[in-house]
Design a protein around this motif. Structure first.
Motif, PDB file in Angstrom:
ATOM      1  N   THR B 227      -6.738  -2.058  -1.570  1.00 63.17           N
ATOM      2  CA  THR B 227      -5.347  -2.117  -1.116  1.00 63.17           C
ATOM      3  C   THR B 227      -4.454  -1.359  -2.099  1.00 63.17           C
ATOM      4  OG1 THR B 227      -4.854  -4.222  -2.222  1.00 63.17           O
ATOM      5  CG2 THR B 227      -5.618  -4.331   0.054  1.00 63.17           C
ATOM      6  N   TYR B 228      -4.823  -1.374  -3.348  1.00 64.57           N
ATOM      7  CA  TYR B 228      -4.082  -0.591  -4.326  1.00 64.57           C
ATOM      8  C   TYR B 228      -4.180   0.894  -3.984  1.00 64.57           C
ATOM      9  CZ  TYR B 228      -2.983   1.597  -8.845  1.00 64.57           C
ATOM     10  OH  TYR B 228      -2.462   2.390  -9.832  1.00 64.57           O
ATOM     11  N   MET B 229      -5.387   1.314  -3.640  1.00 66.87           N
ATOM     12  CA  MET B 229      -5.585   2.721  -3.319  1.00 66.87           C
ATOM     13  C   MET B 229      -4.907   3.105  -2.018  1.00 66.87           C
ATOM     14  SD  MET B 229      -9.310   3.860  -4.517  1.00 66.87           S
ATOM     15  CE  MET B 229     -10.381   2.473  -4.571  1.00 66.87           C
ATOM     16  N   LEU B 230      -4.855   2.170  -1.090  1.00 66.17           N
ATOM     17  CA  LEU B 230      -4.191   2.444   0.178  1.00 66.17           C
ATOM     18  C   LEU B 230      -2.753   2.864  -0.076  1.00 66.17           C
ATOM     19  CD1 LEU B 230      -4.412   2.261   3.284  1.00 66.17           C
ATOM     20  CD2 LEU B 230      -3.472  -0.021   3.103  1.00 66.17           C
ATOM     21  N   GLY B 231      -2.116   2.176  -1.025  1.00 58.87           N
ATOM     22  CA  GLY B 231      -0.750   2.521  -1.368  1.00 58.87           C
ATOM     23  C   GLY B 231      -0.658   3.929  -1.922  1.00 58.87           C
TER      24      GLY B 231
END
Lengths: 342, 267, 302
Positions: B227-231
């Motif tokens: 989810t961090y990378m999605l951002g």
């Protein structure tokens, strides 16, 4: 109805059962949008530790907060969503007496349509959505939506369009002479046809254009100004354009959630980001402009007069804020978008 | 005799294909690791060698926090899913058919059949009710959700293994008056081990990669690595992600090697 | 059946139920159960700004196949929806086929290594999958883009004169998808092949069968459970894939996953999204049932 009752009951139980954590703040923000330095400085000055959780779209954020039980205190919605948040009662009106720095909000950004007088929100960052072209591929006029609506020969097969439904439709509608959020079927028909005709000439509909424009993988794109600013820093051939038919202005702002647990800390944070120095810090990180007076002197040198960040005078009045489209208009937009992507 | 076994097992073109596959598999990984040492900000334009991204990732509290959380959730989910999946495999394979067997099979494979966004929104709503009613906002929801959707990934390899197993060994054990439990422990389980390990590994990897369900189910302060990378996708992917992935990779290799050596000793 | 046999059958069934209960409970609470919410939502009215209003409506279901033409309001077949659906199915089928063609030799290779080495090879094949999906996809992009490694090598060695346009084509998407789903095919296949008795092969060759015949008539039927497992594990999740098609295919064409996600996002039509997913679920369940029944019918037992 049932959900409301449960929510209210639950909130009551939760508020009595959960001990308020001292010196803590839960910020729900866009991914990669919050400067760690800013948070470190805030903690050093106030002793409050800020935990950031990411979201990648306004709709996800809205859905999560509406469902309840999330634990966040602050959220950062975009301009065209703020009226929705207010109407659904998810954010509270701010007690301005607790925000001495409220007066720092730049006059241009104080009385916006979606929150006149800034009673609910504090500006975070703002920017524009336009087009960018690699001048070695095409050296003509870049200040027009024709770059993606009717690409010149040199750019056919090399143009990217960001997969942002509202942005694309708004720019396309203005290009065809209409108003964004229009329900005029004549105009919409023309918009749809023009888009369908343009699509085969596009290379892709994707994000990550800072990378692609820097690496010469893509020669032109519809995209946000800050990202193209960064692309230009890596690749001087990239030029950002402000479509003369109308380009988009957007802004993200911080709002206080109705069921926030750490209200005191939240107010301190809201006040903190309205300091010119701190606003500049936010801008320096994500590379977009902010809405606080006096921050100019603290801005990083390369942003101070970058044409992507500071709108040149001749284009100033062509900027249009994305509005919250009424349901019928939104239906049209979604239908055209689906057809475009089928 | 062993010689003949080898040539019997050789099928034309298979070894070549397998080798080509391994090569193709590792090429992107190689690129990934190489770019983690990029002196520039790009993941596709090489600008020289540098450790800066490893340093950046280490110093980035959020990344470290998110990674640890991802690993923990994946571990819990894999263990739960494999345990539960093994039981389920035993309960649905090599038996007389019983009423409702197909229903069970469909239920177990259900997470595979529904697009993640749908499960994500459904869980958001359902868990939100519980969160509001009980005030509990911990990792339990994420672990439960991950375990659930990992079940089919653990179950299917175990079942495939079980189905191919020869009953004769177990019958022999029973003939030798071994209790069903002892038979299970000493005959079935060891034979089933490759399937269980395969299932567990799959479950772990699947959980580690999940983004959509986690994005919706997470509460404040519960970002995972994906989810961090999605951002980051919308803004800019930097080699910091490559650095993190390379570290995780190295860790995994180390762990599995250690596991490998330990089990070797037992033999 | 005699009384004793009936008794045994009942006990066996009871044992079976006890074994599957933990899985069923977890699934009901955290996967299947909440889907009933979706089922209910599919019969409601879309809220003005997303979410739903508690008002009954058939629109969600009608919207799957029919849509009002934007401009004259007539009801007609929503061929946009069908195009999207068909595209995803086609892609998933092709991905399953490719992973099988490439994965079977790989699984066979691993299973025919000396027992000690097998674990190592298995280990080697799963390592790439311990890296995050997003990164892997970007890494593949790195290799096949016009200025990427593959083209560089081909250009340098003179095999081609101009860079091959692979990125943003269907080929790129298939390569990416096959790469992502390969272990889901290989691991179950390996588990099944590993159990295969090589002596059966000897017997086949002793009877003068060709390698091809042996493959078709001896190996494949016995290894079928692994093939079934692998196919399910690849086909079904790949139906919902959208990250890989978007990054490698350019995002110009929607997949089912994108389309449903749109309804829960900017499209603000949760009931339609819910109806689409329930439909997808039903279709896939039926296909799954047929496939498994057919596979089990031919499986030799014992």
């Amino acid at each position: 109805m049932m959900k409301r009752t449960l929510t209210t009951l639950g909130l009551f139980l939760a508020s009595t059962a959960m001990a308020q954590a001292e010196g803590q703040l839960q910020l729900y923000n866009w991914g990669d949008y919050t400067s760690p330095e800013l948070l470190a400085k805030f903690e050093a000055e106030t002793g409050i530790k800020v935990t950031v959780t990411d979201y990648d779209s306004n709709d996800t954020a809205l859905a999560k907060i509406e469902a309840g039980g999330h634990g966040f205190d602050l959220v950062v919605p975009s301009a065209n969503y703020v009226p929705i948040w207010i109407e659904k009662g998810l954010i509270t009106e701010l007690d301005l007496s607790r925000i001495p720095n409220h007066a720092n909000i730049a006059p241009d950004w104080m009385n916006v349509d979606y929150d006149p007088g800034r009673k609910y929100t504090m500006p975070w960052q703002w920017g524009t959505t336009g087009v960018a072209v690699n001048q070695t591929a095409y050296s003509g006029d870049v200040n027009t939506s024709a770059i993606f609506m009717d690409p010149p020969e040199e750019l056919v097969g090399k143009v990217n369009v960001s997969p942002e439904m509202n942005d694309v439709l708004a720019l396309a509608t203005m290009y065809m002479g209409g108003e964004p959020c229009t329900e005029d079927t004549e105009v919409l028909k023309k918009v749809r046809d023009a888009l369908l005709e343009a699509k085969p000439k596009w290379q892709s509909m994707d994000y990550g254009m800072t990378e692609k424009m820097s690496a010469n993988d893509t020669m032109a794109t519809l995209y946000w100004n800050g990202a193209m600013f960064r692309a230009r820093l890596a690749n001087p051939d990239v030029k950002y354009g402000y479509p003369k038919e109308g380009y988009i202005l957007w802004m993200d702002q911080v709002a206080l959630l109705k069921d926030a647990q750490n209200v005191d800390e939240a107010y301190q944070f809201i006040n903190f980001i309205a300091e010119p120095e701190n606003a500049a810090m936010i801008s320096a990180f994500a590379r977009y402009a902010n809405g606080i007076t006096g921050s100019e002197e603290f801005m990083p040198a390369d942003m101070k007069d970058a044409p992507e960040i500071v709108i040149p005078a001749e284009f100033k009045d062509k900027g249009v804020f994305l509005k919250t489209c009424p349901p019928k208009a939104q239906e049209y937009i979604t239908a055209i978008w689906t057809e475009l992507q089928k | 005799m062993a010689d003949k076994g080898f040539s019997v097992a050789r099928l034309p073109g298979f070894t070549f294909t397998a080798m080509a596959v391994f090569l193709a598999l590792y090429l992107p990984i190689f690129a990934l690791v190489v770019y983690s040492f990029n002196a520039g900000k790009s993941v596709s334009m090489w600008e020289g060698f540098s450790f800066q991204w490893y340093a950046a990732a280490w110093a980035n509290d959020r990344v470290v926090d998110a990674t640890l959380r991802s690993l923990w959730i994946a571990l819990c989910a894999a263990v739960i899913a494999t345990f539960v999946g093994t039981l389920a495999a035993l309960g649905t394979t090599r038996r007389r058919a019983y009423r409702g067997q197909t229903f069970v099979y469909v239920m177990i494979n259900q997470p595979l059949m529904v697009p993640e966004i749908v499960t994500a929104v459904a869980l958001l709503i359902f868990f939100a009710w519980i969160k509001v009613a009980t005030g509990y906002q911990g990792l339990g929801y994420l672990i439960a959700a991950h375990s659930a959707f990992c079940i089919p990934f653990a179950y299917l390899p175990i079942r495939a293994r079980l189905e191919g197993m020869d009953l004769s060994l177990e019958t022999a054990a029973a003939d030798l008056y071994a209790s069903p439990f002892a038979t299970f422990r000493r005959v079935t389980l060891p034979l089933l081990a490759p399937g269980i390990i395969a299932g567990g590994m799959l479950a772990f990897v699947i959980s580690l990669d999940d983004v959509v369900i986690t994005e919706f189910v997470k509460s404040a302060g519960q970002d995972t690595l994906p989810t961090y990378m999605l951002g980051q996708v919308r803004r800019q992917i930097t080699p910091e992600i490559n650095a993190i992935s390379s570290v995780l990779l190295a860790l995994t290799v180390l762990l599995l090697t250690a596991f490998f050596l330990l089990t070797r000793k037992k033999e | 059946m005699s009384a004793a046999e009936q008794d045994m059958a009942r006990r066996s069934a009871r044992d079976a139920w006890m074994l599957v209960t933990p899985a069923l409970i977890l699934l009901t609470v955290a996967a299947v159960g909440p889907l009933f919410i979706m089922l209910v939502y599919s019969f409601l009215t879309p809220g003005q700004y997303g979410n739903v209003e508690a008002q009954f409506s058939w629109d969600g279901w009608v919207g799957i196949l029919f849509s009002r033409d934007i401009f004259d309001g007539t009801l007609q077949m929503a061929d946009a929806h069908l195009t999207i659906f068909w595209r995803s199915v086609k892609l998933s089928l092709m991905t399953t086929g490719i992973t099988f063609l490439v994965g079977f030799p790989t699984a066979w290779f691993i299973a025919t290594r000396p027992p000690r080495a097998r674990a190592l090879w298995l280990f080697l094949i799963t390592i790439p999958f311990w890296t995050n999906l997003l990164i892997r996809t970007f890494a593949i992009n790195e290799i096949i883009r016009n200025e990427g490694i593959l083209n560089l090598i081909l250009l340098q060695t003179g095999i081609i004169a101009k860079p091959l346009q692979i990125i943003y084509t269907d080929t790129a998407v298939l390569v990416g998808m096959a790469y992502v789903y390969l272990p889901l095919m290989v691991l179950p296949l390996f588990a099944a092949i590993d159990r295969f008795d090589m002596r059966l092969l000897e017997a086949g060759y002793d009877l003068y069968a060709t390698r091809w015949a042996v493959l078709r008539r001896v190996i494949l039927p016995i290894v079928k459970p692994g093939i079934v497992a692998g196919s399910i594990l690849v086909f079904v999740p790949s139906l919902g894939a959208y990250v890989t098609p978007r990054i490698l295919g350019g995002g110009k064409n929607m997949m089912i996953g994108n389309f449903i996600e749109l309804q829960f996002g900017q499209g603000r039509n949760w009931p339609l999204g819910a109806a689409l997913s329930v439909t997808l679920l039903i279709v896939v369940t039926i296909a799954l049932l047929f496939y498994v029944r057919a596979a089990n019918r031919d499986t030799p037992h014992g």
